[in-house]
Enzyme design. Structure first.
Site, PDB file in Angstrom:
ATOM      1  N   GLU A  25       4.514  -9.327 -13.782  1.00  0.00           N
ATOM      2  CA  GLU A  25       4.430 -10.465 -12.874  1.00  0.00           C
ATOM      3  C   GLU A  25       2.994 -10.976 -12.925  1.00  0.00           C
ATOM      4  OE1 GLU A  25       4.105  -9.941  -8.596  1.00  0.00           O
ATOM      5  OE2 GLU A  25       5.446 -11.643  -8.269  1.00  0.00           O
ATOM      6  N   ARG A  27       0.361 -13.070 -11.241  1.00  0.00           N
ATOM      7  CA  ARG A  27       0.077 -13.714  -9.955  1.00  0.00           C
ATOM      8  C   ARG A  27      -0.943 -14.823 -10.180  1.00  0.00           C
ATOM      9  NH1 ARG A  27       1.607 -11.354  -5.002  1.00  0.00           N
ATOM     10  NH2 ARG A  27       0.358 -13.056  -4.189  1.00  0.00           N
ATOM     11  N   ARG A  56       1.801 -17.500  -5.321  1.00  0.00           N
ATOM     12  CA  ARG A  56       2.159 -17.352  -3.905  1.00  0.00           C
ATOM     13  C   ARG A  56       1.199 -18.138  -3.012  1.00  0.00           C
ATOM     14  NH1 ARG A  56       6.412 -15.632  -3.920  1.00  0.00           N
ATOM     15  NH2 ARG A  56       6.250 -13.456  -4.534  1.00  0.00           N
ATOM     16  N   SER A 191      -0.658  -6.019  -5.568  1.00  0.00           N
ATOM     17  CA  SER A 191      -0.391  -7.406  -5.193  1.00  0.00           C
ATOM     18  C   SER A 191       0.356  -7.455  -3.865  1.00  0.00           C
ATOM     19  CB  SER A 191       0.405  -8.124  -6.284  1.00  0.00           C
ATOM     20  OG  SER A 191       1.629  -7.477  -6.491  1.00  0.00           O
ATOM     21  N   SER A 227      -1.266  13.924   1.213  1.00  0.00           N
ATOM     22  CA  SER A 227      -0.579  15.214   1.050  1.00  0.00           C
ATOM     23  C   SER A 227      -0.447  15.559  -0.440  1.00  0.00           C
ATOM     24  CB  SER A 227       0.820  15.120   1.675  1.00  0.00           C
ATOM     25  OG  SER A 227       1.588  16.234   1.282  1.00  0.00           O
ATOM     26  N   THR A 279       5.036  17.899   8.649  1.00  0.00           N
ATOM     27  CA  THR A 279       3.645  18.248   8.900  1.00  0.00           C
ATOM     28  C   THR A 279       3.160  17.544  10.160  1.00  0.00           C
ATOM     29  OG1 THR A 279       1.480  18.459   7.870  1.00  0.00           O
ATOM     30  CG2 THR A 279       2.680  16.470   7.325  1.00  0.00           C
ATOM     31  N   LYS A 283       5.633  18.846  13.662  1.00  0.00           N
ATOM     32  CA  LYS A 283       6.219  20.180  13.524  1.00  0.00           C
ATOM     33  C   LYS A 283       6.955  20.631  14.798  1.00  0.00           C
ATOM     34  CE  LYS A 283       3.147  21.949   9.967  1.00  0.00           C
ATOM     35  NZ  LYS A 283       2.382  23.079   9.453  1.00  0.00           N
ATOM     36  N   ASN A 306       8.191  23.746   9.524  1.00  0.00           N
ATOM     37  CA  ASN A 306       7.591  22.851   8.524  1.00  0.00           C
ATOM     38  C   ASN A 306       8.603  22.484   7.444  1.00  0.00           C
ATOM     39  OD1 ASN A 306       7.746  25.285   7.118  1.00  0.00           O
ATOM     40  ND2 ASN A 306       5.934  24.812   5.898  1.00  0.00           N
ATOM     41  N   ASP A 322       5.331  28.288   6.470  1.00  0.00           N
ATOM     42  CA  ASP A 322       3.876  28.504   6.568  1.00  0.00           C
ATOM     43  C   ASP A 322       3.589  29.983   6.789  1.00  0.00           C
ATOM     44  OD1 ASP A 322       2.943  25.936   6.245  1.00  0.00           O
ATOM     45  OD2 ASP A 322       3.077  25.453   8.380  1.00  0.00           O
ATOM     46  N   ALA A 354      -2.269  26.949  12.435  1.00  0.00           N
ATOM     47  CA  ALA A 354      -2.210  27.950  11.362  1.00  0.00           C
ATOM     48  C   ALA A 354      -2.317  29.355  11.965  1.00  0.00           C
ATOM     49  CB  ALA A 354      -3.324  27.712  10.356  1.00  0.00           C
TER      50      ALA A 354
HETATM   51  P1  NAP Z   1      -5.833  23.166  14.328  1.00  0.00           P
HETATM   52  O1  NAP Z   1      -4.526  23.408  14.964  1.00  0.00           O
HETATM   53  O2  NAP Z   1      -6.537  21.882  14.576  1.00  0.00           O
HETATM   54  O3  NAP Z   1      -6.828  24.360  14.760  1.00  0.00           O
HETATM   55  C1  NAP Z   1      -8.164  24.369  14.370  1.00  0.00           C
HETATM   56  C2  NAP Z   1      -8.801  25.703  14.720  1.00  0.00           C
HETATM   57  O4  NAP Z   1     -10.098  25.715  14.149  1.00  0.00           O
HETATM   58  C3  NAP Z   1      -8.982  25.891  16.231  1.00  0.00           C
HETATM   59  O5  NAP Z   1      -8.877  27.257  16.508  1.00  0.00           O
HETATM   60  C4  NAP Z   1     -10.398  25.378  16.436  1.00  0.00           C
HETATM   61  O6  NAP Z   1     -11.028  25.978  17.558  1.00  0.00           O
HETATM   62  C5  NAP Z   1     -11.068  25.910  15.187  1.00  0.00           C
HETATM   63  N1  NAP Z   1     -12.277  25.167  14.832  1.00  0.00           N
HETATM   64  C6  NAP Z   1     -12.329  23.939  14.277  1.00  0.00           C
HETATM   65  N2  NAP Z   1     -13.606  23.596  14.042  1.00  0.00           N
HETATM   66  C7  NAP Z   1     -14.381  24.638  14.465  1.00  0.00           C
HETATM   67  C8  NAP Z   1     -15.765  24.885  14.490  1.00  0.00           C
HETATM   68  N3  NAP Z   1     -16.633  24.001  14.031  1.00  0.00           N
HETATM   69  N4  NAP Z   1     -16.204  26.066  14.978  1.00  0.00           N
HETATM   70  C9  NAP Z   1     -15.327  26.979  15.444  1.00  0.00           C
HETATM   71  N5  NAP Z   1     -13.991  26.810  15.445  1.00  0.00           N
HETATM   72  C10 NAP Z   1     -13.524  25.644  14.971  1.00  0.00           C
HETATM   73  O7  NAP Z   1      -5.733  23.278  12.750  1.00  0.00           O
HETATM   74  P2  NAP Z   1      -4.734  24.224  11.895  1.00  0.00           P
HETATM   75  O8  NAP Z   1      -3.530  23.462  11.528  1.00  0.00           O
HETATM   76  O9  NAP Z   1      -4.582  25.515  12.589  1.00  0.00           O
HETATM   77  O10 NAP Z   1      -5.574  24.406  10.558  1.00  0.00           O
HETATM   78  C11 NAP Z   1      -6.742  25.191  10.531  1.00  0.00           C
HETATM   79  C12 NAP Z   1      -7.161  25.424   9.095  1.00  0.00           C
HETATM   80  O11 NAP Z   1      -6.177  26.222   8.443  1.00  0.00           O
HETATM   81  C13 NAP Z   1      -7.214  24.138   8.277  1.00  0.00           C
HETATM   82  O12 NAP Z   1      -8.507  23.613   8.300  1.00  0.00           O
HETATM   83  C14 NAP Z   1      -6.808  24.559   6.889  1.00  0.00           C
HETATM   84  O13 NAP Z   1      -7.959  24.772   6.113  1.00  0.00           O
HETATM   85  C15 NAP Z   1      -6.086  25.869   7.098  1.00  0.00           C
HETATM   86  N6  NAP Z   1      -4.654  25.733   6.705  1.00  0.00           N
HETATM   87  C16 NAP Z   1      -4.328  26.164   5.476  1.00  0.00           C
HETATM   88  C17 NAP Z   1      -3.015  26.093   5.051  1.00  0.00           C
HETATM   89  C18 NAP Z   1      -2.642  26.572   3.682  1.00  0.00           C
HETATM   90  O14 NAP Z   1      -1.513  26.339   3.233  1.00  0.00           O
HETATM   91  N7  NAP Z   1      -3.520  27.263   3.012  1.00  0.00           N
HETATM   92  C19 NAP Z   1      -2.029  25.568   5.901  1.00  0.00           C
HETATM   93  C20 NAP Z   1      -2.410  25.131   7.182  1.00  0.00           C
HETATM   94  C21 NAP Z   1      -3.735  25.219   7.561  1.00  0.00           C
HETATM   95  P3  NAP Z   1     -10.861  25.332  19.028  1.00  0.00           P
HETATM   96  O15 NAP Z   1      -9.561  25.826  19.558  1.00  0.00           O
HETATM   97  O16 NAP Z   1     -12.029  25.837  19.762  1.00  0.00           O
HETATM   98  O17 NAP Z   1     -10.884  23.833  18.835  1.00  0.00           O
END
Ligand code: NAP
Length: 494
Positions: A25, A27, A56, A191, A227, A279, A283, A306, A322, A354
């Site tokens: 196409e 344009r 267009r 486009s 993702s 995700t 969830k 998930n 997970d 997590a």
């Molecule tokens: P979430 O629900 O947002 O939880 C984040 C957690 O990290 C909370 O406990 C938070 O503490 C803490 N946190 C964040 N920043 C911080 C900091 N600067 N200092 C201290 N604590 C801190 O996120 P989530 O889904 O659990 O994911 C957490 C991590 O897990 C992700 O970043 C990712 O790397 C990893 N993950 C990996 C997979 C995999 O397949 N490998 C899958 C899912 C997640 P507060 O409660 O104090 O805020």
């Protein structure tokens, strides 16, 4: 082709043809100056493939700001020069149409019109060769309405939902016999909003292998554009020779939006939707809608799923891969079975989503878990729910556990110099960092230096995707393919 001069447009055409485009196409409204008849003749005669000439106007979302008479002259010129099709907007009176096969087009940038059926019927009453309807999608259910139109059409048709949420209509166009679809030469040369590149169509979304029987899978979330799951699952379907495609499905936050999407999909069994990854932020919405009775025991305890599988009779089943992905990554590295986690002391750092999946699973298999979190109240709440210990993050240096699992984002790109532990306590034998970007976090480097077994977030990610693949297809997942695609994606994202 959205180049701003004729020669660049011709070189873009060559590039598109090299990537597999069979029609282009052009344009013409993107050209810096309105083209002369000679320039149009040169463009069309030198194109190695059929040309659709489109100019267009601004009123229909294009760039042509000149007067309508001039615009129609350009389209007539394109027709005389041998354009295979000339795109004419549906508000242009029939008497002004060029003498050429016409793609009659109707655009709505505000949203999905209520009366799509009537619009299509009106267009089909004309003698246009192809009817094209494009509108902005608020959610994937609008993209499904575009597919409804394709199924209804009695003449060649294009029905496209624009925007990120409309992707489904662009990719599944082939499954439902659309006249074609529109791909951008590159991400920066779209486009229309939400248009994938030709490379994405071919290599990421398996365009060439999509047919009437292709099954549909996808990841529901917001945001979903970044993702890695579409790349991982589509490559796996290819490797396992499974006729399926996996798409990012952007569903705005809110249970009502999730439910609207699920109901729209359920009303269209012909979509062939057989499974979903779910995700953030859906969830919890997913488990509420699927019903905890239809979810596995640990998913019920975690309170989130998930993965959704959809059977032929439309029944939904929820799982949480997970936790399985994480626990298996840990056990495989330790060369133990899940039950051998019983009695082992585990320090879980973090109390978010997590951590919740890990804590639920570790407790279920009898590990003695202590949760450390920056916000102590969250750690306490989680500990109470799963009958474990809790402490503030400042007490982490005193931990006395065999296994440490980091479930915070500490150490994640671009903050790769941070670590949730500054040194590895002597009791620790295994360190698991759920962060997978970078692959070897600072925490894992410290753990390697201390002689610990290391488990990476990559293994957890690949395991959870593999478990989904196996639930949906009943076939063993090509884990190596999944791992390589993930590594490739991580390399590209820095
Ligand atoms: P979430 O629900 O947002 O939880 C984040 C957690 O990290 C909370 O406990 C938070 O503490 C803490 N946190 C964040 N920043 C911080 C900091 N600067 N200092 C201290 N604590 C801190 O996120 P989530 O889904 O659990 O994911 C957490 C991590 O897990 C992700 O970043 C990712 O790397 C990893 N993950 C990996 C997979 C995999 O397949 N490998 C899958 C899912 C997640 P507060 O409660 O104090 O805020």
């Amino acid at each position: 082709m959205t180049a701003t001069d004729i020669e660049s447009m011709l070189s873009d055409i060559s590039a598109a043809v090299a990537l597999g485009a069979d029609t282009v196409e052009c344009r013409l409204d993107f050209l810096a100056k309105p083209p002369t008849p000679d320039q149009l003749a040169s463009l069309i005669s030198r194109s190695p493939v059929d040309v659709i000439a489109t100019c267009r106007p601004v009123r229909e979302g294009g760039r042509f700001a000149g007067d309508e008479k001039k615009r129609l002259e350009i389209l007539h010129s394109a027709a005389t020069s041998g354009a295979a099709f000339v795109d004419v907007e549906s508000d242009v009176p029939r008497r002004h149409w060029p003498n050429a096969p016409i793609i009659l087009s109707h655009h709505d940038f505000e949203g999905a019109p209520e009366n799509l059926d009537a619009i299509l019927a009106d267009m089909e009453a004309s003698d246009a060769a192809v009817n094209k309807i494009a509108f902005t999608a608020a959610g994937p259910e609008d993209a499904m309405r575009a597919l409804d139109l394709l199924r209804q059409a009695t003449k060649p048709a294009l029905a496209l939902a624009m925007g990120e949420a409309g992707l489904l209509s662009r990719i599944l166009a082939r499954k439902f016999g659309a006249f074609g679809t529109f791909a951008a030469l590159s991400k920066s040369a779209q486009s229309a909003p939400g248009q994938p590149s030709l490379e994405e169509f071919k290599n990421l979304y398996r365009w060439d292998s999509i047919g009437p029987e292709t099954k549909l899978f996808g990841v529901v979330g917001c945001p979903v554009a970044h993702s890695m799951s579409p790349a991982v699952h589509n490559a796996s379907f290819s490797a396992a020779d499974i006729d399926a495609v996996y798409l990012p499905l952007r569903v705005e936050p809110g249970e009502e939006n999730f439910v609207r999407f699920i109901k729209a999909a359920a009303a269209r069994p012909w979509l062939g939707l057989e499974g979903l990854s779910v995700t953030i932020p859906h969830k919890h919405n997913a488990i509420a809608h699927v019903g905890s009775d239809n979810c596995d025991e640990l998913a019920r305890k975690i309170g989130a799923i998930n993965t959704v599988t959809i059977s032929r009779d439309g029944k939904l089943r929820g799982c949480n891969t997970d936790y399985a992905g994480a626990i298996d990554a840990l056990c495989n590295t330790m060369k133990i079975v899940r039950e051998q986690l019983a009695g082992r002391a585990v320090a879980v750092i973090g109390a978010g989503g997590a951590a919740r999946a890990l804590v639920a699973a570790l407790s279920y298999y009898g590990a003695k878990v202590t949760i450390y979190n920056r916000t102590v109240s969250r750690a306490e709440q989680l500990a109470e729910e799963f009958d474990c210990q809790s402490a503030g993050l400042e007490e982490i240096c005193k931990l006395d556990a065999e296994i440490v699992v980091n479930c915070t984002s500490i150490g994640m790109h671009p903050d790769a110099e941070s670590s949730s532990l500054e040194s590895i306590p002597p009791s620790v034998k295994v360190v698991f960092d759920t962060v997978y970007n970078p692959l070897e976090t600072r925490l894992l480097k410290l753990a390697t230096q201390a002689g610990c077994l290391c488990v990476s977030g990559l293994d957890m990610f690949v395991n959870q995707a593999a478990a989904q693949f196996e639930l949906w297809t009943g076939e063993p997942a090509p884990k190596n393919v999944m791992k390589n695609v993930t590594l490739e994606r991580l390399k590209c994202s820095g």
